[in-house]
Design a protein around this motif. Structure first.
Motif, short mmCIF file in Angstrom:
data_model
loop_
_atom_site.label_atom_id
_atom_site.label_comp_id
_atom_site.label_asym_id
_atom_site.label_seq_id
_atom_site.Cartn_x
_atom_site.Cartn_y
_atom_site.Cartn_z
N GLY A 338 18.32 -61.65 -26.54
CA GLY A 338 18.63 -62.51 -25.60
C GLY A 338 17.30 -64.25 -25.23
N THR A 339 16.38 -64.22 -26.17
CA THR A 339 15.82 -64.86 -25.92
C THR A 339 15.90 -65.85 -27.29
OG1 THR A 339 13.91 -63.20 -27.04
CG2 THR A 339 14.56 -64.06 -24.94
N GLY A 340 16.66 -65.62 -28.31
CA GLY A 340 16.89 -65.96 -29.71
C GLY A 340 16.48 -64.97 -30.62
N LYS A 341 16.25 -64.10 -30.56
CA LYS A 341 16.08 -63.12 -31.48
C LYS A 341 16.80 -62.53 -32.03
CE LYS A 341 12.98 -59.95 -31.72
NZ LYS A 341 12.56 -58.70 -31.83
N THR A 342 18.02 -61.71 -32.97
CA THR A 342 19.30 -61.71 -33.68
C THR A 342 18.88 -60.49 -33.21
OG1 THR A 342 19.64 -62.87 -34.94
CG2 THR A 342 20.37 -63.66 -32.77
N ASN A 343 17.80 -60.33 -34.02
CA ASN A 343 17.91 -58.98 -34.85
C ASN A 343 16.14 -58.17 -35.16
OD1 ASN A 343 17.13 -61.14 -36.84
ND2 ASN A 343 17.86 -59.61 -38.85
#
Length: 737
Positions: A338-343
């Motif tokens: 939820g802070t721009g990190k998707t994996n």
């Protein structure tokens, strides 16, 4: 007449069995004053109720099933407020909890396997009702009785408050200083349950019994142990998905750098668990996934969470595994914080498994540039990896470990197959790298006894300083180990024995290598289920010969090193005296590796050994307390006598949980007794049938450790029962072969 006599005798026999079984039935917790606000939601249905959240907990401490059909709970007026239905059967070690009310399907946070009952399903103003205007248990004065109407027998009676309340049976116990831990009288607005340990007799308020001011009740669990937990472990993480079609880990037909990442966990037992409230966090401590409510995970079952799954759904994954996906619409979003990190990040990240209900971090693995967040975090680098290499960056496969090992590595290394890149829902295939603890050295005889009989270790009829030397190995893993080509080296690093082709050692089996075996063959006293080898079968003066003038092991200074030349891997090294270690994982025969804390070498006239359940070495007689023998090739040294007494006086009777548990094939059962008396320690199967008598003898006051070898038993759940005149206790254990 004969038929009537048979019927009467049969009935009496059954009643006798029922009476014996019901004597093991314990009332262990009562809630007559529900805590205020949401903290009082004991049944977990989402609402606190002064009537519905009252409960009575019962426990079967015996080794037989108890049929509760028709049993009744009675209140202060002698009126039944609950009758157990037909076929209400309570298994050994199982709890039954009767709540004042509520829909059982809505109950949460109660251990799986608990028998649950509810008195009232509709009227929120009624719970433990006596039908005479009293709708729940009274704080001021009341009682709980458990009776068996068939035998007209009162099994339990507890009453509190007053001043005019009195016992209705000979079993009556008043909740005052005579039976409470704190020595106080308990009644009124206490805002919690009253409880006892299943192994004790003293009652008190729940917070006192568990020594935790925040724990107000524990329906379905032994209060003294808080809550019996399933052993949930983290077993595999995919943070760098293989390229092209090889990376389609979820089997949806599309390789995705986010969707095919996954986290795998496993329930090692000893009980079924519930993943409700368990969470997966990343290196920043942000929750990536929360398991849904009512997510049971059975003993031996995997649960796998993928980043996403396409419309085709999962494919090619074992159906026994629980499968979840964070996202089922967008494959470009997976383990998103939820802070721009998707994996997950290849360069540095972490996976934490947290039980949010208990505020407990179950496991943490981190790699690369990430930093640990908990004290039990495992960093994916030496010494936590099989290869000794750091695991981060572009690994293009999962990282994993076997169930019986704490050492991680990339999947190809753990599996021993360069084409095997991941295995969601399955244990990684057997690895050739067995320095994970499957193969251990358990006994070495470098100084055979000078006695003609005791010194004849191989039993060929002649005591010889070379031929009777031996090395004993043991497979404590779950799979067979192929020893073909493995070598035994001495302190110079020179091989003194190479295992022949086809030399297999099965799980739970010993392998013994003697210096020499005469044509007369091995002695009949050696265990038949072990496998035996001989360095030489021609000359007595040749044994563990290094070909450089040394024909046996040196008492003053030497080493035993087990290596696998196929992958240049040292499995274990044991050395003594003035010898110098050749490997980083060498074990020296001195403090802190010896049980006595002394240094062992020279003329000791016996073997050095260890139990298969302990890492501590010492001389045979010190370990076993058996002065009539000097070695035990082919069997666990501690099992020669079976029992070891600790040098400490106990403060109470106690039967401890066996260790390890689950186990294969040996485990240690510890117990304490307070006086000299006859002690019985027996093992029963899941059906309550006696399968082994471990002890039936008189022992003095003390704490004892009994090692039980279950090699001849089948996998499954067993119960062990300790009995004395003053104490009786039963616990459950699991054998996994």
């Amino acid at each position: 007449m004969k038929e009537k006599l048979f019927t009467v005798c049969t009935l009496l026999f059954l009643l006798n069995i029922s009476y014996f079984a019901q004597s093991e039935l314990l009332v262990t917790e009562i809630q007559f004053d529900v805590p205020s606000s949401d903290a009082g939601d004991a049944n977990g249905d989402g609402a606190r109720s002064s009537r519905w959240d009252e409960f009575v907990e019962i426990y079967n401490s015996g080794v037989e099933q108890i049929d509760l059909s028709g049993y009744q709970l009675i209140e202060r007026e002698g009126v039944a407020f609950f009758t157990f239905p037909i076929d209400a059967v309570l298994n050994p070690g199982q709890f039954a909890v009767v709540f004042g009310g509520g829909e059982i399907d809505s109950f949460k946070n109660i251990p799986l396997g608990t028998l649950l009952y509810s008195v009232e399903l509709v009227d929120a103003n009624s719970g433990f009702s006596n039908g005479l205007g009293k709708s729940n248990l009274s704080n001021g004065q009341d009682r709980v009785m458990l009776i068996n109407p068939l035998l007209a027998d009162t099994l339990f009676e507890m009453y509190w408050g007053g001043p005019d309340i009195v016992a209705l049976s000979t079993k009556g116990q008043y909740l005052d200083s005579t039976i409470t831990i704190s020595g106080t009288t308990i009644s009124g607005a206490i805002g919690q349950s009253i409880t006892r340990d299943i192994e004790g007799t003293k009652w008190d308020m729940h917070t006192i019994v568990v020594s935790d001011p925040d724990k107000l009740f524990s329906p379905g669990a032994n209060a003294a142990e808080k809550k019996i937990q399933a052993n949930i472990v983290l077993t595999e993480v995919m943070f760098d998905v293989p390229a092209d079609a090889l990376g389609d880990a979820n089997g949806d037909g599309v390789r995705g750098s986010k969707s095919d990442e996954f986290v795998e966990i496993y329930n090692k037992g000893p009980i079924d668990g519930d993943l409700a409230g368990f969470q997966i966090l990343d290196r920043e401590g942000i929750v990536l996934y929360t398991f849904p409510d009512n997510t049971p995970i059975l003993v031996g079952q995997y649960a796998v969470v993928f980043g996403a799954v396409g419309s085709a759904g999962f494919s090619g994954i074992t159906p026994e595994a629980l499968l979840f996906a964070i996202n089922q619409t967008d494959e470009n979003i997976g383990f998103d914080n939820g802070t721009g990190k998707t994996n997950f990040s290849n360069a540095g990240d972490a996976v934490l498994i947290v039980n949010s209900v208990e505020s407990d971090t179950v496991a943490e693995v981190y790699w690369g540039t990430a930093l640990p967040q908990t004290s039990n975090a495992i960093y994916l680098d030496a010494p936590n990896t099989i290869s000794g290499l750091a695991l981060s960056g572009s690994v293009r496969q999962s990282v994993t470990h076997k169930l019986d090992s704490d050492l991680w590595d990339v999947h190809a290394v753990v599996s021993g197959d360069t084409t095997s890149l991941f295995s969601p829902g399955l244990d990684a295939p057997k690895s050739p790298y067995i320095n994970n603890g499957d193969l251990i050295v358990t006994e070495i005889l470098f100084d055979p006894s000078s006695d003609a009989i005791l010194g004849d270790a191989n039993g060929d009829g002649t005591r010889d300083s070379r031929s009777d030397e031996f090395i004993e190995l043991y497979n404590r893993g779950a799979s067979a180990i192929d020893l073909s080509g493995y070598q035994i080296l001495e302190t110079s690093g020179i091989p003194v024995f190479t295992f022949p082709s086809g030399a297999n050692i099965n799980p739970g089996q010993f392998a013994v290598v003697f210096g020499n075996i005469r044509p007369t063959g091995l002695g009949a006293n050696l265990p038949a289920d072990a496998v035996y080898f001989s360095v030489s079968e021609a000359e007595d003066n040749l044994g563990f010969d290094n070909g450089a003038g040394k024909s046996n092991f040196s008492q003053a200074a030497d080493a035993v090193i087990i290596v696998n030349p196929a992958n240049a891997d040292t499995v274990v090294e044991v050395f003594w005296g003035d010898a110098v270690s050749l490997t980083s994982n060498a074990i020296y025969m001195g403090f802190p590796n010896t049980l006595s804390g002394t240094t062992i070498s020279g003329s000791i006239d016996q073997s050095i050994t260890r139990s298969i359940t302990s890492n501590k070495w010492d001389t045979y007689q010190f370990i076993t307390k058996d002065t009539s023998n000097v070695c035990s090739p082919g069997k666990d040294a501690v099992l020669v006598n079976g029992i070891e007494k600790e040098n400490v006086l106990p403060q109470k009777y106690q039967l401890s949980q066996n260790y390890p548990n689950p186990f294969n094939p040996a485990t240690v059962i510890s117990f304490s007794i307070m006086q000299t008396e006859k002690v019985s320690l027996k093992v029963y199967d899941i059906l309550g049938r006696e399968v082994a008598t471990l002890l039936n003898t008189e022992l003095v006051q003390g704490t004892y450790n009994y090692s039980w070898d279950a090699s001849t038993m089948s996998s499954g759940i067993y119960f062990y029962k300790l009995s004395t005149k003053q104490f009786s206790s039963v616990k459950k254990m699991m054998l996994l072969k």
